[in-house]
Structure formats: structure tokens, C-alpha cells
Design a protein around this motif. Structure first.
Motif, PDB file in Angstrom:
ATOM      1  N   ILE A 180       6.182  -6.675 -10.512  1.00 43.04           N
ATOM      2  CA  ILE A 180       4.763  -6.302 -10.682  1.00 43.04           C
ATOM      3  C   ILE A 180       4.606  -5.435 -11.935  1.00 43.04           C
ATOM      4  O   ILE A 180       3.693  -5.656 -12.742  1.00 43.04           O
ATOM      5  CB  ILE A 180       4.233  -5.582  -9.425  1.00 43.04           C
ATOM      6  CG1 ILE A 180       4.116  -6.586  -8.279  1.00 43.04           C
ATOM      7  CG2 ILE A 180       2.899  -4.900  -9.705  1.00 43.04           C
ATOM      8  CD1 ILE A 180       3.852  -5.959  -6.924  1.00 43.04           C
ATOM      9  N   TYR A 181       5.484  -4.463 -12.104  1.00 42.72           N
ATOM     10  CA  TYR A 181       5.420  -3.588 -13.276  1.00 42.72           C
ATOM     11  C   TYR A 181       5.613  -4.394 -14.569  1.00 42.72           C
ATOM     12  O   TYR A 181       4.873  -4.218 -15.534  1.00 42.72           O
ATOM     13  CB  TYR A 181       6.472  -2.479 -13.181  1.00 42.72           C
ATOM     14  CG  TYR A 181       6.533  -1.636 -14.422  1.00 42.72           C
ATOM     15  CD1 TYR A 181       5.553  -0.678 -14.681  1.00 42.72           C
ATOM     16  CD2 TYR A 181       7.543  -1.808 -15.364  1.00 42.72           C
ATOM     17  CE1 TYR A 181       5.592   0.093 -15.835  1.00 42.72           C
ATOM     18  CE2 TYR A 181       7.586  -1.042 -16.519  1.00 42.72           C
ATOM     19  CZ  TYR A 181       6.607  -0.099 -16.743  1.00 42.72           C
ATOM     20  OH  TYR A 181       6.645   0.643 -17.897  1.00 42.72           O
ATOM     21  N   ARG A 186       5.042  -7.556 -15.080  1.00 42.27           N
ATOM     22  CA  ARG A 186       3.858  -8.399 -15.300  1.00 42.27           C
ATOM     23  C   ARG A 186       2.741  -7.575 -15.925  1.00 42.27           C
ATOM     24  O   ARG A 186       2.056  -8.035 -16.841  1.00 42.27           O
ATOM     25  CB  ARG A 186       3.395  -9.039 -13.996  1.00 42.27           C
ATOM     26  CG  ARG A 186       4.339 -10.128 -13.525  1.00 42.27           C
ATOM     27  CD  ARG A 186       3.812 -10.809 -12.333  1.00 42.27           C
ATOM     28  NE  ARG A 186       2.853 -11.806 -12.812  1.00 42.27           N
ATOM     29  CZ  ARG A 186       2.067 -12.496 -12.020  1.00 42.27           C
ATOM     30  NH1 ARG A 186       2.110 -12.299 -10.736  1.00 42.27           N
ATOM     31  NH2 ARG A 186       1.237 -13.379 -12.514  1.00 42.27           N
ATOM     32  N   LYS A 187       2.564  -6.356 -15.419  1.00 43.25           N
ATOM     33  CA  LYS A 187       1.515  -5.476 -15.950  1.00 43.25           C
ATOM     34  C   LYS A 187       1.800  -5.128 -17.405  1.00 43.25           C
ATOM     35  O   LYS A 187       0.913  -5.184 -18.257  1.00 43.25           O
ATOM     36  CB  LYS A 187       1.426  -4.212 -15.101  1.00 43.25           C
ATOM     37  CG  LYS A 187       0.349  -3.261 -15.512  1.00 43.25           C
ATOM     38  CD  LYS A 187       0.326  -2.055 -14.607  1.00 43.25           C
ATOM     39  CE  LYS A 187      -0.705  -1.065 -15.070  1.00 43.25           C
ATOM     40  NZ  LYS A 187      -0.712   0.147 -14.248  1.00 43.25           N
ATOM     41  N   VAL A 188       3.031  -4.761 -17.706  1.00 40.37           N
ATOM     42  CA  VAL A 188       3.417  -4.393 -19.076  1.00 40.37           C
ATOM     43  C   VAL A 188       3.315  -5.593 -20.001  1.00 40.37           C
ATOM     44  O   VAL A 188       2.780  -5.492 -21.107  1.00 40.37           O
ATOM     45  CB  VAL A 188       4.844  -3.802 -19.092  1.00 40.37           C
ATOM     46  CG1 VAL A 188       5.357  -3.664 -20.512  1.00 40.37           C
ATOM     47  CG2 VAL A 188       4.862  -2.458 -18.395  1.00 40.37           C
ATOM     48  N   ASN A 189       3.796  -6.762 -19.582  1.00 41.18           N
ATOM     49  CA  ASN A 189       3.749  -7.956 -20.416  1.00 41.18           C
ATOM     50  C   ASN A 189       2.308  -8.421 -20.658  1.00 41.18           C
ATOM     51  O   ASN A 189       1.984  -8.932 -21.721  1.00 41.18           O
ATOM     52  CB  ASN A 189       4.558  -9.110 -19.802  1.00 41.18           C
ATOM     53  CG  ASN A 189       6.025  -9.010 -20.148  1.00 41.18           C
ATOM     54  OD1 ASN A 189       6.399  -8.398 -21.137  1.00 41.18           O
ATOM     55  ND2 ASN A 189       6.850  -9.611 -19.327  1.00 41.18           N
ATOM     56  N   THR A 190       1.435  -8.241 -19.690  1.00 40.36           N
ATOM     57  CA  THR A 190       0.024  -8.597 -19.862  1.00 40.36           C
ATOM     58  C   THR A 190      -0.635  -7.687 -20.889  1.00 40.36           C
ATOM     59  O   THR A 190      -1.416  -8.136 -21.713  1.00 40.36           O
ATOM     60  CB  THR A 190      -0.728  -8.500 -18.509  1.00 40.36           C
ATOM     61  OG1 THR A 190      -0.078  -9.367 -17.583  1.00 40.36           O
ATOM     62  CG2 THR A 190      -2.164  -8.911 -18.653  1.00 40.36           C
ATOM     63  N   ASN A 191      -0.292  -6.416 -20.858  1.00 44.09           N
ATOM     64  CA  ASN A 191      -0.908  -5.450 -21.769  1.00 44.09           C
ATOM     65  C   ASN A 191      -0.341  -5.516 -23.189  1.00 44.09           C
ATOM     66  O   ASN A 191      -0.951  -5.012 -24.115  1.00 44.09           O
ATOM     67  CB  ASN A 191      -0.746  -4.024 -21.226  1.00 44.09           C
ATOM     68  CG  ASN A 191      -1.588  -3.818 -19.975  1.00 44.09           C
ATOM     69  OD1 ASN A 191      -2.603  -4.474 -19.791  1.00 44.09           O
ATOM     70  ND2 ASN A 191      -1.142  -2.920 -19.120  1.00 44.09           N
TER      71      ASN A 191
END
Length: 162
Positions: free
Chosen positions: A151-152, A154-159
């Protein structure tokens, strides 16, 4: 002491530094960071532990765990050396290396419970509720940890793309 042979001591003392290193990296970075000083020490400690398990293993499953650990360790550290996988590389790296930590902790906890205190271990039966509970707790911690890591990431890669 503790019924450990000389090759067993090499195995134990060689892999022992991996335990505090992985705890430190999980607490500090949320994952094992291979291209860091603790990550480098973790690699060599795990390499010693996984390679020497074949010298001390008494059960076939131990050899399988050692082989799987070596494969995951090499894959986890090797995937960062290629750019072909793109963003998937960080997921593969994280999952492989987190699995190595899990495969380190299961036998570590089992061996501690089966050997300590010396002469009167806490667990004498592989089906002991204490041992099974400890192993189940490790499995739950692994499942929660790997989910949080993905989850972390995914959040970092999205941003990153924003």
C-alpha cells in the motif's frame, strides 16, 4: 551449550546480525533497503545463514527453506540492478526481501523456544501451543507487514508521477 555443533554456531552467529538489522530497517524505512549499509550487512548475514543451513539441517524442509531463502535473497538484491522491470521492480524487491525476513524469523523463534533455557526449553514438542502460536503470530505479522508495504509503495509510486 544449547546442543549446538560447531557448524551450528557458524550458522547461528553468521545469521544472528540479520535479526536486529531487519528490525532496524523495518522500523526506519518500512522495508529492507538493499543499497544501504544495513542492507549490505543484512545481505551477507543472510547469505551466511542460508548457505550454512545445509550443514546443520536435520529435516528436509530446512534444506528447502534454505534454498528458497537464497533464491529470494538473490532475486531481491538482483532486481534493483536492472531497470527492465520499471516500477514493478521495487515491489518484487520488497516482497522478496520481506519473505527472507519471515523465513529467518520462523526458524529463529522455533529454535529459541526449543533450546532456551538451556536444559529446560520452553517447548519440547513441535505441536506445542506456544510454538504454534508464535509461528501463527509471525505469519500474521508478515501478512500485515507485506500489505502495508505494498500500500505504501503504491502511494509513493502514484505520487512520483505528479
Amino acid at each position: 551449550m544449547f546442543g549446538i555443533s560447531p557448524p551450528g554456531w557458524v550458522h547461528t552467529l553468521g545469521s544472528l546480525p540479520a535479526v536486529p538489522l531487519v528490525i532496524y530497517m523495518f522500523a526506519r524505512h518500512g522495508r529492507i533497503v538493499p543499497r544501504s549499509r544495513p542492507g549490505t550487512f543484512y545481505f551477507f548475514s543472510m547469505l551466511i545463514g542460508a548457505a550454512t543451513v545445509f550443514l546443520v539441517a536435520h529435516q528436509p524442509v530446512s534444506n528447502a527453506v534454505g534454498a528458497i531463502t537464497l533464491i529470494l535473497l538473490l532475486a531481491g538484491y538482483g532486481v534493483g540492478l536492472t531497470q527492465r522491470l520499471g516500477r514493478a521492480g521495487i515491489y518484487i524487491e520488497t516482497i522478496c526481501l520481506t519473505l527472507t525476513a519471515f523465513l529467518l524469523m520462523v526458524p529463529t523463534v522455533s529454535e529459541i523456544l526449543r533450546r532456551v533455557p538451556d536444559g529446560h526449553p520452553l517447548v519440547t514438542d513441535l505441536k506445542s501451543p506456544l510454538l504454534l502460536g508464535a509461528q501463527a503470530s509471525l505469519l500474521v505479522a508478515f501478512a500485515v507487514g507485506i500489505t502495508a508495504q505494498v500500500i505504501y509503495l503504491r502511494k509513493v509510486n502514484t505520487n512520483i508521477g505528479r
